[in-house]
Write an enzyme that holds these catalytic residues in place. Structure first.
Site, PDB file in Angstrom:
ATOM      1  N   THR A 160       4.302   7.280  -3.950  1.00 42.20           N
ATOM      2  CA  THR A 160       3.057   8.067  -3.978  1.00 42.20           C
ATOM      3  C   THR A 160       2.868   8.738  -5.335  1.00 42.20           C
ATOM      4  OG1 THR A 160       1.754   9.549  -2.569  1.00 42.20           O
ATOM      5  CG2 THR A 160       3.970  10.260  -3.116  1.00 42.20           C
TER       6      THR A 160
ATOM      7  N   PHE B 176      17.234  14.186   1.789  1.00 48.68           N
ATOM      8  CA  PHE B 176      16.050  13.661   2.485  1.00 48.68           C
ATOM      9  C   PHE B 176      15.154  14.787   2.997  1.00 48.68           C
ATOM     10  CE2 PHE B 176      17.178   9.262   2.724  1.00 48.68           C
ATOM     11  CZ  PHE B 176      18.548   9.185   2.907  1.00 48.68           C
TER      12      PHE B 176
ATOM     13  N   ARG C  73      -9.680   5.809   5.249  1.00 55.29           N
ATOM     14  CA  ARG C  73      -9.071   7.129   5.420  1.00 55.29           C
ATOM     15  C   ARG C  73      -9.045   7.815   4.056  1.00 55.29           C
ATOM     16  NH1 ARG C  73      -2.907   7.502   7.621  1.00 55.29           N
ATOM     17  NH2 ARG C  73      -2.510   6.428   5.628  1.00 55.29           N
TER      18      ARG C  73
ATOM     19  N   PHE D  36      -7.997   1.524   8.941  1.00 59.26           N
ATOM     20  CA  PHE D  36      -8.815   2.375   8.059  1.00 59.26           C
ATOM     21  C   PHE D  36      -9.317   1.588   6.848  1.00 59.26           C
ATOM     22  CE2 PHE D  36      -8.041   5.716  10.752  1.00 59.26           C
ATOM     23  CZ  PHE D  36      -6.726   6.158  10.799  1.00 59.26           C
TER      24      PHE D  36
ATOM     25  N   LYS E 199       6.803  15.772  -4.392  1.00 60.65           N
ATOM     26  CA  LYS E 199       7.699  14.694  -4.843  1.00 60.65           C
ATOM     27  C   LYS E 199       7.693  14.622  -6.373  1.00 60.65           C
ATOM     28  CE  LYS E 199       9.198  13.321  -0.890  1.00 60.65           C
ATOM     29  NZ  LYS E 199      10.600  13.621  -0.524  1.00 60.65           N
TER      30      LYS E 199
ATOM     31  N   SER F  98       9.025   9.033  -3.754  1.00 59.00           N
ATOM     32  CA  SER F  98       8.060   8.141  -3.107  1.00 59.00           C
ATOM     33  C   SER F  98       7.170   7.471  -4.143  1.00 59.00           C
ATOM     34  CB  SER F  98       7.190   8.971  -2.144  1.00 59.00           C
ATOM     35  OG  SER F  98       6.074   8.241  -1.724  1.00 59.00           O
TER      36      SER F  98
ATOM     37  N   GLY G 112      16.995  12.506  10.536  1.00 56.49           N
ATOM     38  CA  GLY G 112      15.633  11.971  10.422  1.00 56.49           C
ATOM     39  C   GLY G 112      15.640  10.449  10.377  1.00 56.49           C
TER      40      GLY G 112
ATOM     41  N   TYR H 180       1.837  17.106  -0.511  1.00 54.33           N
ATOM     42  CA  TYR H 180       3.083  16.380  -0.206  1.00 54.33           C
ATOM     43  C   TYR H 180       3.483  15.546  -1.426  1.00 54.33           C
ATOM     44  CZ  TYR H 180       5.813  12.312   0.996  1.00 54.33           C
ATOM     45  OH  TYR H 180       6.745  11.308   0.969  1.00 54.33           O
TER      46      TYR H 180
HETATM   47  C1  WQD Z   1      -0.316   2.448   5.450  1.00 54.76           C
HETATM   48  C2  WQD Z   1      -1.642   1.705   5.537  1.00 54.76           C
HETATM   49  C3  WQD Z   1      -3.527   3.106   6.024  1.00 54.76           C
HETATM   50  C4  WQD Z   1      -2.397   4.262  10.046  1.00 54.76           C
HETATM   51  C5  WQD Z   1       2.479   7.402   3.424  1.00 54.76           C
HETATM   52  C6  WQD Z   1       2.986   8.304   2.334  1.00 54.76           C
HETATM   53  C7  WQD Z   1       4.293   7.763   1.800  1.00 54.76           C
HETATM   54  C8  WQD Z   1       5.236   7.686   2.944  1.00 54.76           C
HETATM   55  C9  WQD Z   1       4.692   6.711   4.000  1.00 54.76           C
HETATM   56  C10 WQD Z   1       6.600   9.496   3.680  1.00 54.76           C
HETATM   57  C11 WQD Z   1      -2.778   2.481   4.874  1.00 54.76           C
HETATM   58  C12 WQD Z   1      -3.276   2.105   7.142  1.00 54.76           C
HETATM   59  C13 WQD Z   1      -2.380   3.689   8.793  1.00 54.76           C
HETATM   60  C14 WQD Z   1      -3.374   3.844  10.987  1.00 54.76           C
HETATM   61  C15 WQD Z   1      -4.267   2.312   9.379  1.00 54.76           C
HETATM   62  N1  WQD Z   1       5.403   8.962   3.495  1.00 54.76           N
HETATM   63  N2  WQD Z   1      -3.296   2.729   8.477  1.00 54.76           N
HETATM   64  N3  WQD Z   1      -4.274   2.881  10.619  1.00 54.76           N
HETATM   65  O1  WQD Z   1      -0.236   6.174   3.601  1.00 54.76           O
HETATM   66  O2  WQD Z   1       0.835   4.050   2.667  1.00 54.76           O
HETATM   67  O3  WQD Z   1       2.198   6.137   2.884  1.00 54.76           O
HETATM   68  O4  WQD Z   1       3.443   7.253   4.436  1.00 54.76           O
HETATM   69  O5  WQD Z   1       7.683   9.067   3.437  1.00 54.76           O
HETATM   70  O6  WQD Z   1       4.796   8.640   0.819  1.00 54.76           O
HETATM   71  O7  WQD Z   1       2.059   8.296   1.264  1.00 54.76           O
HETATM   72  O8  WQD Z   1       1.522   4.895   4.908  1.00 54.76           O
HETATM   73  O9  WQD Z   1       1.590   4.003   7.204  1.00 54.76           O
HETATM   74  O10 WQD Z   1       0.123   6.022   6.735  1.00 54.76           O
HETATM   75  O11 WQD Z   1      -0.555   3.782   5.901  1.00 54.76           O
HETATM   76  O12 WQD Z   1      -5.101   1.432   9.054  1.00 54.76           O
HETATM   77  O13 WQD Z   1      -3.454   4.334  12.164  1.00 54.76           O
HETATM   78  O14 WQD Z   1      -1.994   1.578   6.911  1.00 54.76           O
HETATM   79  O15 WQD Z   1      -4.914   3.226   5.775  1.00 54.76           O
HETATM   80  O16 WQD Z   1      -3.637   1.546   4.257  1.00 54.76           O
HETATM   81  P1  WQD Z   1       0.948   5.290   3.465  1.00 54.76           P
HETATM   82  P2  WQD Z   1       0.691   4.728   6.275  1.00 54.76           P
END
Ligand code: WQD
Length: 337
Positions: free
Chosen positions: A127, A81, A294, A219, A154, A125, A11, A150
């Site tokens: 998160t 992972f 979002r 978003f 974690k 994470s 991955g 998800y």
């Molecule tokens: C980041 C920012 C979106 C896409 C998640 C999981 C985390 C990890 C990483 C797995 C946010 C904005 C995103 C787009 C946008 N997952 N965005 N347009 O949500 O912080 O984290 O992914 O390992 O555990 O929670 O990451 O990259 O999705 O978003 O504006 O097309 O970018 O709103 O503010 P996120 P993300």
């Protein structure tokens, strides 16, 4: 040479960690069911390191097939992972996420006990913090109710491991709470391979720049941040991979038998700042539009890295421009193949 079982080793983060484990003199044994990767990554790892790694295409939920790996190989440590990780999909298919992510973990822990494997690094994470009420966030902050199944897997995963460490004082484990991993290896031979439409920001940026996506939707532009867009702690995947090696070197000697570390840069950048960095390093004006928020997104988060810097002796070395440069080089390499 110590054998390290790397689950999800083909991955995004797993493959970069295999390279850093090899560089540090370990022997990675890769287990991956290819649900979110391809076997081509194995060839790429051989191109980067000059070594062909033992790879087993197995599903960690299948106890007997995983037990065979422990029977056939002396395992000195595990970096786990392998998990389903799409936030949105986990809301639609929660039982799939609880089964895949938690049964796999339980199987690994049971087998670790049966075969006396004691060094375990868990992919967690940031998160788990939800939206912290102040920043930067450190490991003492409470875990808030997860925003998605998800995120819940974690949180539950960390608790399962901590409870197991308490019951088995020989077993030592570290949970690494990642912030936002982005970028790719400098060779552009490995990187993020999102299947279908990317959920995450940076692959969507690079695919928009490559003309695969018509435009990037940002978003939300009305958050309580300097430019109104969300803030994240983006970390280069190679720096993150190196943090796993540092954790592996520490876990064996650590005084407690369970610990948790934030793995971020300690710098928060907004979505618009990330876009500006990409435009600077690529020379491309990105086609994006600020749209509605979002659901489920938190407003801002970035790490307090004092503990990981001080205890593991690890610090992120690559900045946002480095991350975007490597992500763009990787995307362009994908267009060639
Ligand atoms: C980041 C920012 C979106 C896409 C998640 C999981 C985390 C990890 C990483 C797995 C946010 C904005 C995103 C787009 C946008 N997952 N965005 N347009 O949500 O912080 O984290 O992914 O390992 O555990 O929670 O990451 O990259 O999705 O978003 O504006 O097309 O970018 O709103 O503010 P996120 P993300």
């Amino acid at each position: 040479m110590k054998n390290i079982l790397v689950t999800g080793g083909l991955g995004f983060i797993g493959s970069h960690t295999v390279v850093e484990l090899f560089n540090q003199g370990y022997n990675p044994i890769i287990v991956d069911n290819l649900s979110n990767s391809t076997e081509e990554v194995l060839d790429r790892l051989e191109q980067i390191t000059g070594v062909s790694f033992l790879y087993l295409k197995e599903n960690l939920a299948n106890y007997e097939s995983i037990k065979k790996i422990f029977r056939d190989n002396k395992i000195d440590g595990i970096i786990h992972f392998a998990a389903s990780k799409a936030v949105g999909e986990s809301v639609e298919k929660p039982l799939l996420y609880y089964e895949n992510n938690l049964v796999s973990l339980l199987n690994l822990l049971n087998l670790s006990g049966e075969f006396n494997v004691s060094n375990f690094i868990f992919s967690s994470s940031c998160t788990v913090y939800g939206q912290p009420d102040k920043l930067p966030v450190d490991e003492s902050f409470p875990k808030l109710p997860a925003e998605s199944p998800y995120g819940n897997t974690k949180q539950i995963g960390e608790e399962i491991i901590e409870d197991y460490c308490y019951s088995n004082r020989e077993f030592k484990a570290i949970s690494l709470r990642y912030f936002n991993p982005i970028g790719a290896h400098e060779t552009a031979l490995i990187g993020e391979l999102p299947l279908g439409v990317p959920n995450n920001l940076v692959p969507f940026i690079t695919q928009t720049a490559a003309g695969i996506r018509e435009k990037l939707n940002v978003f939300g532009g009305d958050y309580d941040t300097p430019d109104g867009t969300c803030i994240r702690d983006f970390i280069h995947v190679v720096d993150l991979a190196k943090a796993h090696v540092a954790a592996l070197e520490y876990v064996e000697e650590m005084p407690e038998n369970y610990d948790v570390f934030n793995v971020g840069t300690g710098n928060g950048y907004s979505v618009l700042e990330a876009i500006k960095s990409f435009e600077k390093v690529s020379g491309i004006n990105l086609n994006y539009e600020i749209v509605d928020r979002r659901p489920g997104d938190i407003e801002k988060i970035y790490a307090d890295t004092k503990k990981v810097n001080g205890v593991l002796g690890w610090k992120a070395e690559r900045d946002l421009d480095d991350m975007m440069k490597s992500a763009w080089k990787w995307q362009k390499s994908l267009q060639k193949n």
